[in-house]
Design an enzyme around this catalytic site. Structure first.
Site, PDB file in Angstrom:
ATOM      1  N   ASP A  82     -20.566   3.026  14.690  1.00  0.00           N
ATOM      2  CA  ASP A  82     -19.932   2.131  13.718  1.00  0.00           C
ATOM      3  C   ASP A  82     -18.625   2.665  13.162  1.00  0.00           C
ATOM      4  O   ASP A  82     -17.690   1.917  12.899  1.00  0.00           O
ATOM      5  CB  ASP A  82     -20.894   1.839  12.567  1.00  0.00           C
ATOM      6  CG  ASP A  82     -21.111   3.045  11.664  1.00  0.00           C
ATOM      7  OD1 ASP A  82     -21.534   4.102  12.172  1.00  0.00           O
ATOM      8  OD2 ASP A  82     -20.870   2.942  10.447  1.00  0.00           O
ATOM      9  N   ASP A  85     -19.324   8.427  12.400  1.00  0.00           N
ATOM     10  CA  ASP A  85     -20.587   9.116  12.661  1.00  0.00           C
ATOM     11  C   ASP A  85     -21.103   8.735  14.043  1.00  0.00           C
ATOM     12  O   ASP A  85     -20.406   8.108  14.832  1.00  0.00           O
ATOM     13  CB  ASP A  85     -21.605   8.778  11.569  1.00  0.00           C
ATOM     14  CG  ASP A  85     -21.744   7.267  11.358  1.00  0.00           C
ATOM     15  OD1 ASP A  85     -21.606   6.523  12.347  1.00  0.00           O
ATOM     16  OD2 ASP A  85     -21.983   6.839  10.219  1.00  0.00           O
ATOM     17  N   TYR A 234     -25.849   0.278   5.150  1.00  0.00           N
ATOM     18  CA  TYR A 234     -25.480  -1.124   5.355  1.00  0.00           C
ATOM     19  C   TYR A 234     -26.561  -2.012   4.755  1.00  0.00           C
ATOM     20  O   TYR A 234     -27.268  -2.739   5.456  1.00  0.00           O
ATOM     21  CB  TYR A 234     -25.267  -1.412   6.846  1.00  0.00           C
ATOM     22  CG  TYR A 234     -24.041  -0.716   7.404  1.00  0.00           C
ATOM     23  CD1 TYR A 234     -22.764  -1.214   7.159  1.00  0.00           C
ATOM     24  CD2 TYR A 234     -24.161   0.466   8.128  1.00  0.00           C
ATOM     25  CE1 TYR A 234     -21.632  -0.563   7.640  1.00  0.00           C
ATOM     26  CE2 TYR A 234     -23.034   1.127   8.618  1.00  0.00           C
ATOM     27  CZ  TYR A 234     -21.780   0.607   8.365  1.00  0.00           C
ATOM     28  OH  TYR A 234     -20.663   1.258   8.830  1.00  0.00           O
ATOM     29  N   GLU A 480     -11.833   7.422   6.701  1.00  0.00           N
ATOM     30  CA  GLU A 480     -12.776   7.018   7.750  1.00  0.00           C
ATOM     31  C   GLU A 480     -12.421   5.611   8.236  1.00  0.00           C
ATOM     32  O   GLU A 480     -12.119   4.720   7.448  1.00  0.00           O
ATOM     33  CB  GLU A 480     -14.219   7.040   7.246  1.00  0.00           C
ATOM     34  CG  GLU A 480     -15.230   6.778   8.356  1.00  0.00           C
ATOM     35  CD  GLU A 480     -16.664   7.037   7.936  1.00  0.00           C
ATOM     36  OE1 GLU A 480     -17.519   7.235   8.821  1.00  0.00           O
ATOM     37  OE2 GLU A 480     -16.944   7.038   6.711  1.00  0.00           O
TER      38      GLU A 480
END
Length: 624
Positions: A82, A85, A234, A480
């Site tokens: 995603d 990571d 999420y 990120e």
């Protein structure tokens, strides 16, 4: 035939009118949107999990996650990581594929002209191939591989992973309507992408989509109650109503089956499609996307007997448009440099997703001949909406107070210390020596130098509300990147490329103000399509420290004949304390002891501030 011909002529005239306006706006210089589009698509190759193909262009990556699903007795090799990571989270992955597919469906011709259509379709297929594996039975869907807790305690290249690769699923005993519906939407949208070039594959995707939608609707529940390890990463804050409607809309788009249009219209109240007016769109909350699609059906004359209901969807879509361009009653705040601003952590995800919705809505309005959007602060014409979109894209590409491109690899000044495991550790092709979890954290994570691998095309989280940005690897809120940041941008960049017949940008369009505030609210407010009435009254005033303080009492009344549930209120221009509401992800909600508001009933909350009244409006509700 005559009716279809009339639609075609109207569409062509609308496109010609828009093209004429845009050509006048194009000129020399500016950003290379074609290059930005190419890099954006390339980024997805860096996020691939599984066996990398021979034509892999991001050469610092190697195959990874080759035993995913084995412990669960299923093949889950493939898909996308995603963000920075090594976890495969199903909900944001599905949203990513839906948005890439939508971009191709709207602007595939422009992508083809830029030489990127095949690459974009490959990016979609990498996701849908995985979804087919993740859906081995009609009522079973695997929604995550790996877990964030163990993964985040480790800093490793995906090729070296030693963390847990346990897979998690939803099924009738452990439902996940939001996850299954978003995956259904992705596969329905993707089926349209492949309909002409790969019809057998398109039909397979459509069959999976229909099964997933039926599963999601029959066994209702939030997926993070079943896959609890996803909750901290999420979580499903908006619930599953928006995803059920989103999937129905995409299935209607893909099949023209009246069943799905009926579902969209008949469940608009109960699932929130007609009740939510919100200025944020992303992997969790899909209501604005549903509302734009419903408006598209209406504008294209496809609403049938449901025109009145779809008009209510359209009103909420235009609430979103007006709020984004600064002409609504609940405008999205902007930074001094002009960027739409929602939150500190990964704000750019909402900038790219809003930019896409604004772009397609402007085009829908033009092609249908509807023209300007009627906003509270004045009509907004399609080319003005597109000018605002251009300003947001240009901000991302470097036209901002820092002169920083927030697309990695674009321009000369972009983030070098992106928070990304694979990019921040030397490529396994350069040095195949194993890098352990702790070695990654001790040797690579704290390095002050730039990453050894450039994550080209990635859109990082971006700057804060003051346009400030710190290019530091441990500053994950800003450095990120995520797939759902980039996915909506593919269509927008293709639109900008196609608008000028090359790589130029718009110019000479009206300047968009960088700081616009909401209109002052009336004391007695009720949106035309809302069953909720809001009344504000001053109940007390007093002077203290050279300021006059006001106590405002706000009465919220359900004027419908149905029960209101999941009521969300927006409150802006609040400069004091508030009592009687609880803060939630999307605004404010009544106290827990008041889960519903029955017909004709009211409740009150109060706030105190040394200022005129705050702006209070209904963000969302469901009528049951």
């Amino acid at each position: 035939m005559a009716r279809n011909g009339a639609h075609v002529v109207a569409a062509l005239l609308g496109l010609l009118a828009l093209a004429s306006m845009v050509r006048m706006a194009c000129g020399d210089g500016g950003h290379d949107y074609g290059m930005a589009l190419k890099k954006s698509i390339l980024y997805f190759e860096a996020q691939r999990s599984g066996v990398l193909p021979p034509n892999q262009r991001v050469t610092w990556r190697e195959s990874s996650g080759l035993f995913d699903g084995k412990a669960n007795g299923v093949d889950l090799v493939g898909g996308y990581y995603d963000a920075g990571d090594n976890v495969k989270f199903g909900l944001p992955m599905a949203f990513t594929v839906t948005m890439m597919s939508w971009g191709i469906l709207e602007y595939g011709k422009q992508m083809a002209a830029a030489g990127e259509l095949r690459n974009a379709m490959d990016a979609v297929k990498w996701g849908t191939d995985y979804f087919i594996k993740a859906h081995p039975e009609p009522d079973v869907l695997y929604g995550e591989v790996g877990d964030g807790d163990t993964d985040h305690s480790c800093w490793q290249r995906p090729e070296d992973m030693t963390t847990s690769r346990q897979a998690f699923r939803v099924d009738p005993q452990n439902p996940g309507s939001d996850l299954a519906s978003e995956t259904a939407a992705a596969m329905a949208a993707a089926s349209l992408v492949f309909r002409n070039t790969y019809p057998g594959y398109a039909n397979l995707l459509l069959e999976h989509s229909k099964q997933l939608f039926e599963f999601a609707d029959k066994y209702r529940g939030k997926y993070d109650a079943s896959i609890t390890v996803a909750r901290n990463y999420y979580g499903s804050f908006s619930g599953y109503g928006d995803e059920l409607l989103w999937a129905a809309a995409w299935l209607y788009e893909a099949t023209e089956d009246k069943y799905y249009l009926d579902y969209l219209a008949n469940n608009g109240d109960a699932l929130g499609g007609t009740g939510w007016s919100i200025n944020q769109f992303g992997w969790d909350v899909k209501y604005p996307g549903v509302q734009v699609l419903a408006a598209k059906f209406l504008l294209q004359g496809r609403a049938g007997e449901h025109a009145a209901t779809l008009q209510r969807y359209r009103q909420n879509a235009e609430f979103f448009v007006c709020s984004c361009v600064g002409k609504g009653t609940a405008n999205v705040p902007r930074t001094p440099g002009g960027m739409m601003y929602h939150q500190q952590w990964n704000n750019l995800q909402f900038v790219t997703s809003a930019s896409f919705l604004l772009t397609v809505y402007a085009d829908y309005a033009t092609v249908s001949g509807k023209g300007a959007v009627g906003c509270p602060a004045g009509a907004t014409r399609p080319f003005e909406i597109l000018a605002f979109v251009r300003s947001q894209v240009n901000y991302i590409l470097g036209d901002n107070p820092r002169g920083t491109s927030y697309m990695v690899g674009y321009g000369g000044n972009f983030p070098r210390q992106v928070h990304h495991r694979g990019a921040s550790i030397v490529s396994v092709r350069t040095d195949p020596s194993f890098v352990s979890c702790q070695e990654g954290y001790s040797s690579w994570y704290p390095r002050q130098a730039g990453n050894p691998n450039v994550l080209e095309g990635a859109i990082v989280g971006g700057p804060d509300e003051y346009d400030d940005f710190a290019d530091e690897r441990n500053n994950y809120e800003q450095t990120e990147a995520a797939t759902y940041n980039s996915a909506p941008l593919l269509g927008v960049l293709a639109r900008l490329v196609g608008a000028c017949g090359g790589l130029e940008e718009y110019q000479s369009l009206p300047e968009v103000a960088t700081n616009q505030t909401s209109l002052p609210p009336s004391h007695h407010h009720r949106h035309a399509s809302s069953p909720i009435e809001i009344e504000q009254n001053v109940t007390r005033t007093w002077a203290m420290r050279r300021a006059t303080y006001y106590r405002y009492s706000v009465t919220v009344t359900n004027r419908s004949r149905k029960t209101v549930r999941e009521l969300h209120l927006g409150v802006s221009e609040l400069r004091g304390r508030l009592w009687g509401l609880d803060k939630a992800r999307y605004g404010y909600v009544p106290p827990r002891w008041l889960p519903e508001l029955r017909a004709g009933r009211s409740f009150k909350f109060v706030y105190v501030q040394p200022a005129p009244p705050a702006n209070v409006w209904v963000t969302g509700n469901k009528l049951v």
